[in-house]
Each structure stands twice: as C-alpha cells, then as structure tokens.
Enzyme design. Structure first.
Site, PDB file in Angstrom:
ATOM      1  N   CYS A  82       0.846  -1.200   0.000  1.00 63.43           N
ATOM      2  CA  CYS A  82       0.000   0.000   0.000  1.00 63.43           C
ATOM      3  C   CYS A  82       0.879   1.248   0.000  1.00 63.43           C
ATOM      4  O   CYS A  82       1.837   1.336   0.763  1.00 63.43           O
ATOM      5  CB  CYS A  82      -0.922   0.019   1.215  1.00 63.43           C
ATOM      6  SG  CYS A  82      -2.167  -1.283   1.231  1.00 63.43           S
ATOM      7  N   GLN A 139     -10.108  -8.809 -12.953  1.00 65.84           N
ATOM      8  CA  GLN A 139      -9.899  -7.659 -12.073  1.00 65.84           C
ATOM      9  C   GLN A 139      -9.971  -8.080 -10.603  1.00 65.84           C
ATOM     10  O   GLN A 139     -10.804  -8.902 -10.223  1.00 65.84           O
ATOM     11  CB  GLN A 139     -10.956  -6.588 -12.354  1.00 65.84           C
ATOM     12  CG  GLN A 139     -10.812  -5.912 -13.701  1.00 65.84           C
ATOM     13  CD  GLN A 139      -9.717  -4.865 -13.741  1.00 65.84           C
ATOM     14  OE1 GLN A 139      -9.230  -4.415 -12.704  1.00 65.84           O
ATOM     15  NE2 GLN A 139      -9.314  -4.465 -14.933  1.00 65.84           N
ATOM     16  N   ASP A 174      -7.445  -3.462 -23.907  1.00 67.32           N
ATOM     17  CA  ASP A 174      -7.087  -3.426 -22.487  1.00 67.32           C
ATOM     18  C   ASP A 174      -5.693  -4.027 -22.365  1.00 67.32           C
ATOM     19  O   ASP A 174      -5.520  -5.152 -21.894  1.00 67.32           O
ATOM     20  CB  ASP A 174      -8.112  -4.226 -21.676  1.00 67.32           C
ATOM     21  CG  ASP A 174      -7.897  -4.112 -20.173  1.00 67.32           C
ATOM     22  OD1 ASP A 174      -6.977  -3.390 -19.754  1.00 67.32           O
ATOM     23  OD2 ASP A 174      -8.659  -4.750 -19.421  1.00 67.32           O
ATOM     24  N   CYS A 221      -4.448   0.480 -17.081  1.00 73.78           N
ATOM     25  CA  CYS A 221      -4.126   0.402 -15.661  1.00 73.78           C
ATOM     26  C   CYS A 221      -2.911   1.239 -15.315  1.00 73.78           C
ATOM     27  O   CYS A 221      -2.484   1.254 -14.150  1.00 73.78           O
ATOM     28  CB  CYS A 221      -3.897  -1.057 -15.240  1.00 73.78           C
ATOM     29  SG  CYS A 221      -2.529  -1.852 -16.109  1.00 73.78           S
TER      30      CYS A 221
END
Length: 447
Positions: free
Chosen positions: A92, A276, A373, A400
């Site tokens: 994170c 995803q 994509d 992305c």
C-alpha cells in the site's frame, strides 16, 4: 582506467520540504545540494526527515522514506495497518492519506502524465479531473476498504506468510491484510505456517463461493496438506525446463478455475486468466466501455487483450446476430476460458497469440468498434498505427497505467484519433494504481 565507485548514500537523512506527487506512489523533494528525492510515506506540502533507501553520490535521483514528519499535511491520517510504514510492507502506498486525498493524488498524477507524455490538458482529454470511487468503497477517514479478491502472499524461510517490502524480496510477516476481501481473509492463510512453500496466492471469486489457493513450492520442496478455514481448490506452480521458463500450473484437487459473475454472465477464470481484483471492477469497466462504444446492431468489433472474454461478451450481446466480434489474447488458458464462456455466442471468435502478430494475419481491414485493455506497458506505436488504419468509429482504451495511456494517446492523435471522453476509477484503493477508460473518435467526426 576504471573510475572510482561512488559512495552510497543509503541511510543518510535529509530534512526536506515535500513537493508534488509523482507517478509510482511517492512525492518529489530535493536535498540541500539539489539532488532529487523520491519520498514514500510523505504528502505534498509536508516537512519531513527523509532517509535514503537507494542511491549514491551523483545519481540522477535517490529513493527515500519519510521517517519523521515535522509538519504534517491536513490530509495525513494515522496508517490503520500496523504493517504499513518505512521498511515494512510495500503493498500500500497511501495508508497515511485520507480517502479523498488519495483520489486527488491520483488525479494529479493522471493530469501530469497527460500533459507531459500526451500534451493534453484534462479538458482536451475529455476528463473532468476526478477519480471516481468504486461503488461501496467510500469509507470514513482513517479506514480502508477490504477490496482485494486476489492476494499473493510471500513466505519467509521460517514458513511465515507475509507480503514483500517495497522494492525488495524480503518478506514482512503479517497476520492480517486490511485490504484483503472478506472471502480471502476467511481462508485463514495468515494464521498458518507454510513450510517448504515460497508463495501462496489466495483467490476469492465474486458472485460465487469458489475459493482457490495456488502454491509455489521452494526448489525441492514438498507440497503440504492444505487445511484452511473454508473449502478450497488447490493448484501447484512449477516451472518448465524450457528456455522461457514458462510457469506451469497443476491441479492438486478441486476445480482448476473459479467462477466469477459480472455483466449478467458467469465467467470461468483459470489460474492464468486475467480478472480484475476489485469485486466491483468488472461491472464498472463493462458499463464504462459500453457507454463509450455505444454498439449498434450489426456492427463488427475487436476486443484486444481480451482475457477471458468480458468485453467481447458484452459487445456481442449488443451487436446482435448480424454483428461479429473478434477477441485476441496471448494466454492460451485464457483463450480456452474465453471460448468456453462465450460458446453460446456464435458471432464471437477468439484467437490465441500476441495482438501485434495475430491481427495482421486475420486479414481484417476495417472494424466499427475497438476495445483494447493492454498490459501495463501499453499497446505501443506499431499497434496503435495498425488500429487507427481500421477506421473504427469508436475506440475505447482501458488502461491500468496512466503513463502508458498518455503515450498511446499521443500515438493515436498522430494517427487522427482524439479522446472524446476519459474517466478514471479508483479500483485499487490505498495504492498508487488507478484505472482509466478513454473513448477515442476520428478527429474528422468530432462535432
């Protein structure tokens, strides 16, 4: 004559004013000597003590962690995860930022990448400058949503599961990942030891009760008996002896796939098939792509880098029996899944191979609609040039990585396509990642 090695600056500390956010989950600062610092665990406008984690004298830039905050931003919160912070888990990037601030930081990165790599302002990209949260992801300040349905745990030498530290192979042992979806957490992977195992991937399907773990043994390691808190399928990873060291996956017990639910259909997704990781992402992206393409009865469409067929299926239902959809995907297993998932739609064909190799062989010279994509690196100039030559009335690009999107948007502009609308979605909360959807049209057709 060899030059003298430059002195490492790792461990050096600098008191700095933190500047703007940069792509990659860090902010920019400068030492007193003017050397650039990429500082993690900081926020724009703060004054911090930054400790160098990578770099040497004379390097173009240094990497650093904010180890003390002297003047905090109003957007700073106490990181809710005990495993987040300098030298700890690298999963994170923005545990220390309030939820709204995280989305603003991502918007600033997108804006900067569009300007620097595509020469576009937000208005020229058709973007309102906001990053939209996924449905259900709005949480209170100091909280994080539990969204990640696929978690790759690393295992240390003692058999303890954890997550990799930032830019490191070292493992930070953990007993709970806050962003793991409930279906992952309930398996209890973190509560157990995993002797002779190098990695455990835990998967919790959305819309079904399917649970799966994929085990990677250490060299020569034996597979343990897997007893978790919920019924699971178990797969084992090995490497082939071929030159490319292809990753091979073997079923140990249970199904070799999970069943996902999105866009009104059930999707079989094998271990090698892309899906995803956010439980709402598939539906969010299908809706955005369909709104961008606006398919009509009888049209022809391409779904490039199509995975297990998510967009191809949605398009096929809208173009009807007189329409046709071609999907192209490089993963052999994903192609098998796509063909299975779309077997009731005879107007869909899925081909195996790399887009840049397969598309020229198809003999296709025109298409009404294109959705692509691509992987994180983007499509690239050669593929963009080929796509633009097909004369599609709408092209929708799902990205992305904002840098790859911006580079490819520049190539599309050079070939006569410009963005009509762009949207950004926060489908990876608390990380620096963000998903974008850009709708392109031929410049001559713009009103």
């Amino acid at each position: 004559m060899q030059s003298e090695p430059k002195a490492s600056l790792v461990g050096e500390e600098y008191e700095v004013e933190v500047g703007p956010v940069a792509h990659g989950g860090h902010c920019i600062a400068r030492t007193g000597e003017g050397q650039v610092l990429f500082v993690r665990h900081a926020l724009p406008g703060e004054r911090v003590v930054a400790r160098v984690t990578e770099g040497e004298e004379g390097a173009r830039f240094l990497r650093a962690d904010a180890v003390r905050v002297l003047d905090a931003s109003k957007d700073r919160v106490e990181a809710p995860c005990p495993f987040s912070g300098p030298g700890k888990c690298g999963g994170c990037d923005w545990q220390h930022a309030a939820p709204g601030a995280q989305r603003r930081l991502k918007a600033e990165v997108i804006t900067e990448q569009l300007a620097r790599l595509a020469g576009l302002t937000p208005a020229e990209a058709g973007w309102d400058g906001t990053v939209e949260p996924a449905p259900g992801d709005k949480v209170a300040r100091g909280e994080v949503p539990a969204w990640r349905t696929r978690v790759q745990y690393a295992v240390d030498e003692q058999g303890r599961p954890g997550l990799r530290r930032h830019r490191s192979h070292e493992v930070e042992p953990i007993d709970h990942c806050l962003i793991a979806a409930p279906g992952v957490t309930e398996l209890g992977v973190e509560k157990r030891e995993w002797p002779q195992i190098a990695g455990v991937e835990a998967i919790a399907a959305t819309g079904s009760s399917d649970r799966q773990v994929v085990l990677t043994p250490r060299p020569g390691g034996r597979l343990p008996i897997v007893e978790l808190d919920r019924p699971v399928s178990v797969l084992r990873v090995s490497e082939s002896r071929g030159r490319d060291r292809t990753r091979l996956v073997h079923r140990v017990h249970g199904r070799p796939f999970v069943r996902e639910r999105a866009a009104g259909r059930t999707w079989r997704v094998g271990e090698a098939g892309f899906w995803q990781v956010h439980p709402k992402a598939a539906d969010v992206l299908v809706e955005a792509v369909m709104q961008g393409l606006m398919p009509r009865q009888g049209e022809t469409a391409l779904d490039l880098y199509c995975g297990v067929g998510l967009f191809a299926g949605a398009i096929a239902e809208r173009v009807g029996e007189r329409g046709a959809v071609l999907g192209i995907e490089s993963s052999k297993r994903a192609v098998e899944d796509a063909r299975h998932n779309l077997q009731d739609l005879d107007r869909v064909r899925v081909e195996h191979g790399k887009v840049e190799q397969v598309l020229p062989r198809t003999g296709i010279t025109e298409a009404d609609l294109i959705v692509l994509d691509p992987p994180r690196a983007g499509a690239g100039k050669e593929t963009v040039t080929r796509l633009a030559a097909l004369g599609a009335r709408r092209i929708v690009y799902v990205a992305c990585d904002p840098a790859a999107l911006a580079r490819d948007l520049k190539y599309f502009r050079e070939e006569g396509y410009s963005p009509r609308r762009t949207r950004a979605f926060d489908l990876f909360p608390v990380t620096h990642h963000v998903e974008c959807v850009a709708v392109l049209e031929p410049v001559a057709k713009r009103s």
